[in-house]
Design a protein around this motif. Structure first.
Motif, PDB file in Angstrom:
ATOM      1  N   VAL A 213      80.822  42.586  77.311  1.00  0.00           N
ATOM      2  CA  VAL A 213      79.453  42.786  77.821  1.00  0.00           C
ATOM      3  C   VAL A 213      78.818  43.981  77.125  1.00  0.00           C
ATOM      4  CG1 VAL A 213      79.985  41.834  80.110  1.00  0.00           C
ATOM      5  CG2 VAL A 213      80.181  44.309  79.719  1.00  0.00           C
ATOM      6  N   THR A 214      77.483  44.052  77.173  1.00  0.00           N
ATOM      7  CA  THR A 214      76.740  45.135  76.556  1.00  0.00           C
ATOM      8  C   THR A 214      76.946  46.446  77.304  1.00  0.00           C
ATOM      9  OG1 THR A 214      75.048  43.471  76.115  1.00  0.00           O
ATOM     10  CG2 THR A 214      74.443  45.795  75.728  1.00  0.00           C
ATOM     11  N   ILE A 215      77.249  47.519  76.558  1.00  0.00           N
ATOM     12  CA  ILE A 215      77.245  48.856  77.165  1.00  0.00           C
ATOM     13  C   ILE A 215      76.037  49.583  76.596  1.00  0.00           C
ATOM     14  CG2 ILE A 215      78.510  51.024  77.494  1.00  0.00           C
ATOM     15  CD1 ILE A 215      81.088  49.491  77.018  1.00  0.00           C
ATOM     16  N   LYS A 216      75.063  49.890  77.448  1.00  0.00           N
ATOM     17  CA  LYS A 216      73.815  50.476  76.972  1.00  0.00           C
ATOM     18  C   LYS A 216      73.927  51.995  76.835  1.00  0.00           C
ATOM     19  CE  LYS A 216      71.108  46.903  79.324  1.00  0.00           C
ATOM     20  NZ  LYS A 216      70.187  46.647  80.432  1.00  0.00           N
ATOM     21  N   GLU A 217      73.023  52.565  76.034  1.00  0.00           N
ATOM     22  CA  GLU A 217      72.852  54.013  75.988  1.00  0.00           C
ATOM     23  C   GLU A 217      72.677  54.534  77.414  1.00  0.00           C
ATOM     24  OE1 GLU A 217      72.948  55.478  73.009  1.00  0.00           O
ATOM     25  OE2 GLU A 217      72.672  57.518  73.851  1.00  0.00           O
ATOM     26  N   GLY A 218      73.359  55.632  77.747  1.00  0.00           N
ATOM     27  CA  GLY A 218      73.192  56.205  79.087  1.00  0.00           C
ATOM     28  C   GLY A 218      74.097  55.573  80.134  1.00  0.00           C
ATOM     29  N   GLU A 219      75.061  54.788  79.674  1.00  0.00           N
ATOM     30  CA  GLU A 219      75.998  54.181  80.629  1.00  0.00           C
ATOM     31  C   GLU A 219      77.433  54.614  80.332  1.00  0.00           C
ATOM     32  OE1 GLU A 219      73.679  50.067  81.845  1.00  0.00           O
ATOM     33  OE2 GLU A 219      75.218  49.950  80.290  1.00  0.00           O
ATOM     34  N   THR A 220      78.228  54.684  81.374  1.00  0.00           N
ATOM     35  CA  THR A 220      79.645  55.040  81.266  1.00  0.00           C
ATOM     36  C   THR A 220      80.476  53.807  81.608  1.00  0.00           C
ATOM     37  OG1 THR A 220      79.164  57.281  82.028  1.00  0.00           O
ATOM     38  CG2 THR A 220      81.450  56.548  82.222  1.00  0.00           C
ATOM     39  N   PRO A 221      81.503  53.509  80.804  1.00  0.00           N
ATOM     40  CA  PRO A 221      82.391  52.419  81.224  1.00  0.00           C
ATOM     41  C   PRO A 221      83.253  52.880  82.403  1.00  0.00           C
ATOM     42  CG  PRO A 221      83.152  53.362  79.146  1.00  0.00           C
ATOM     43  CD  PRO A 221      81.859  54.060  79.489  1.00  0.00           C
ATOM     44  N   VAL A 222      83.265  52.085  83.450  1.00  0.00           N
ATOM     45  CA  VAL A 222      84.065  52.406  84.632  1.00  0.00           C
ATOM     46  C   VAL A 222      85.066  51.270  84.844  1.00  0.00           C
ATOM     47  CG1 VAL A 222      84.000  52.947  87.108  1.00  0.00           C
ATOM     48  CG2 VAL A 222      82.119  53.696  85.620  1.00  0.00           C
ATOM     49  N   PHE A 223      86.323  51.657  85.085  1.00  0.00           N
ATOM     50  CA  PHE A 223      87.420  50.686  85.124  1.00  0.00           C
ATOM     51  C   PHE A 223      88.019  50.580  86.517  1.00  0.00           C
ATOM     52  CE2 PHE A 223      87.011  52.343  80.873  1.00  0.00           C
ATOM     53  CZ  PHE A 223      87.162  51.228  80.053  1.00  0.00           C
ATOM     54  N   TRP A 224      88.259  49.343  86.940  1.00  0.00           N
ATOM     55  CA  TRP A 224      88.927  49.093  88.221  1.00  0.00           C
ATOM     56  C   TRP A 224      90.202  48.281  87.986  1.00  0.00           C
ATOM     57  CZ3 TRP A 224      83.630  49.576  88.017  1.00  0.00           C
ATOM     58  CH2 TRP A 224      83.000  50.320  89.022  1.00  0.00           C
ATOM     59  N   ALA A 225      91.187  48.496  88.840  1.00  0.00           N
ATOM     60  CA  ALA A 225      92.390  47.658  88.795  1.00  0.00           C
ATOM     61  C   ALA A 225      91.975  46.207  89.025  1.00  0.00           C
ATOM     62  CB  ALA A 225      93.385  48.091  89.867  1.00  0.00           C
ATOM     63  N   CYS A 226      92.655  45.293  88.341  1.00  0.00           N
ATOM     64  CA  CYS A 226      92.218  43.896  88.320  1.00  0.00           C
ATOM     65  C   CYS A 226      93.301  42.973  88.882  1.00  0.00           C
ATOM     66  CB  CYS A 226      91.886  43.509  86.883  1.00  0.00           C
ATOM     67  SG  CYS A 226      91.419  41.792  86.702  1.00  0.00           S
TER      68      CYS A 226
END
Lengths: 263, 263
Positions: A213-226
């Motif tokens: 998916v697109t990660i835009k300027e000003g965004e942080t990738p956040v990770f959750w257990a899956c």
């Protein structure tokens, strides 16, 4: 069939059971928790239950059936895990051999079904807080990555955590952590915020499962257990037979999303 | 032996292991979670784990050992459940037959140890919020009652919930519910607030276990699920052998109380 989001869980399960609904379940029976499925034989059930107990972020159990029973009676009043999921996968010795829409003929007297909480529930919590979810916007599957975070071993089961990722605007990151932490039985708070390399992800644009998916300027990738974690781990042990839902084709429970909030 | 509240969990466990400390563990190793113990043979382990998974308020698991291992490696770095509890009880066919200070000679290769969260942790949370705990004030055991609330069955295990009671000033009842809800792995929020008859308790002044405490004018009885529940339930099935801690003589883990808070 009318608006599937407004039908009750049992109405949806009946349509699936009758073979009238063979499609991913996202958006159906709005407000009710959906679940991942893993079916193993009794010989592995204690070890798998132990593994889930020790890894509650990856493997939050919503229900475990009695040995030989296909009825998840705590997650649903009338559900049957042999018929109420639109599409199943059969793995033999760790290899995918069949995809079917009914597993009645595969069911054995010593099988145990595990229903594992699914991220759809906490995504509703994000949306209700005006935090948009990118893969829903882009109408694709959530990106998932193998991490370098080892799960806690349980009996014969061991392996690394699989994490899903949602890009979140900087200003909403703390709120995203707060609102998802309310739902420990559907993966709970994030397991990592920020630099993907820290958890062993080399290329954020090439997920191991699902879609980029697109990660835009000003965004942080956040990770959750899956919830893919326990399936991936169980598969590595190559049990003689293991049955799971097909990706996106979940079991719809009678549990209201909000009732899974701890506060 | 110095101030036991300021010693580390492993220091306390070593004193207990060496036979130098045979007394209730309340107040020892301040800030670290203590745990109830239940040991069952493998043949009952899946059912008991299932029972605990389905009844998380009564049976919050802090650790489950591998089959045959006496080492609760996730709750402590160096603990041994055969030696590190000051006093044990041996039950044969549901009857208490021995009380001992070491169970090394009773340990069998197919035994599984279950460490279950204890209310000491949420009592610290109450005290830290200036909510006083009556049985601590009155230096006695917490009053515990059999309720009419059925636990969810798990395999062969079934029975009603045992609840502990703490009288709370009216003005603090909501805060008591809030702060204990943060700790789902040590019984979490209350299971009932107010009239004892509603949950099947006929005489609040005659607890089934522990001691009676004063309920003052302006106080509400507040009830929490109690870790005695799984032991009581397991005992009713009359397993050939079951080993537990003696009341008040707990296993001291390396887990900081605060780390059990979900938020």
């Amino acid at each position: 069939m009318g608006n599937l989001s407004q039908k009750t869980p049992s109405e949806i399960r009946n349509l699936i059971r009758e073979g009238k609904l063979v499609q991913p379940t996202a958006g159906m029976a709005n407000g009710y928790a959906q679940a991942n499925l893993a079916i193993l034989k009794k010989e592995h059930a204690f070890d798998f239950l132990l593994f889930c107990q020790r890894n509650p972020k990856s493997c939050p159990l919503l229900d475990v059936t009695e040995v030989g029973s296909p009825f998840p009676k705590f997650a649903s009043s009338s559900g049957d895990i042999r018929t109420d999921i639109p599409k199943y996968r059969i793995y033999r010795d760790g290899e995918l051999t069949e995809e079917v829409t009914d597993i009645t003929e595969y069911w054995e007297d010593d099988m145990v079904g595990f229903l594992i909480g699914c991220s759809f529930t906490f995504e509703h919590a994000l949306l209700n807080n005006d935090i948009s979810v990118r893969h829903i916007e882009e109408e694709c599957n959530v990106p998932m990555y193998k991490t370098n975070i080892p799960c806690v071993e349980g009996g014969i089961f061991r392996g690394n955590m699989v994490a899903s990722m949602r890009p979140i605007p900087h200003k909403d990151v703390v709120r995203a952590a707060q609102v998802t932490s309310r739902f420990p039985s559907v993966h709970g708070g994030p397991i990592h915020i920020g630099d993907p390399h820290v958890i062993g992800i080399q290329d954020i644009n090439t997920p191991h499962f699902g879609d980029s998916v697109t990660i835009k300027e000003g965004e942080t990738p956040v990770f959750w257990a899956c919830g893919v974690t326990p399936q991936a781990v169980a598969m590595e042990t190559k049990p003689s037979i293991m049955i799971t839902h097909a990706p996106g084709h979940m079991f719809i429970t009678d549990i209201r999303d909000e009732k899974l909030g701890v506060l």
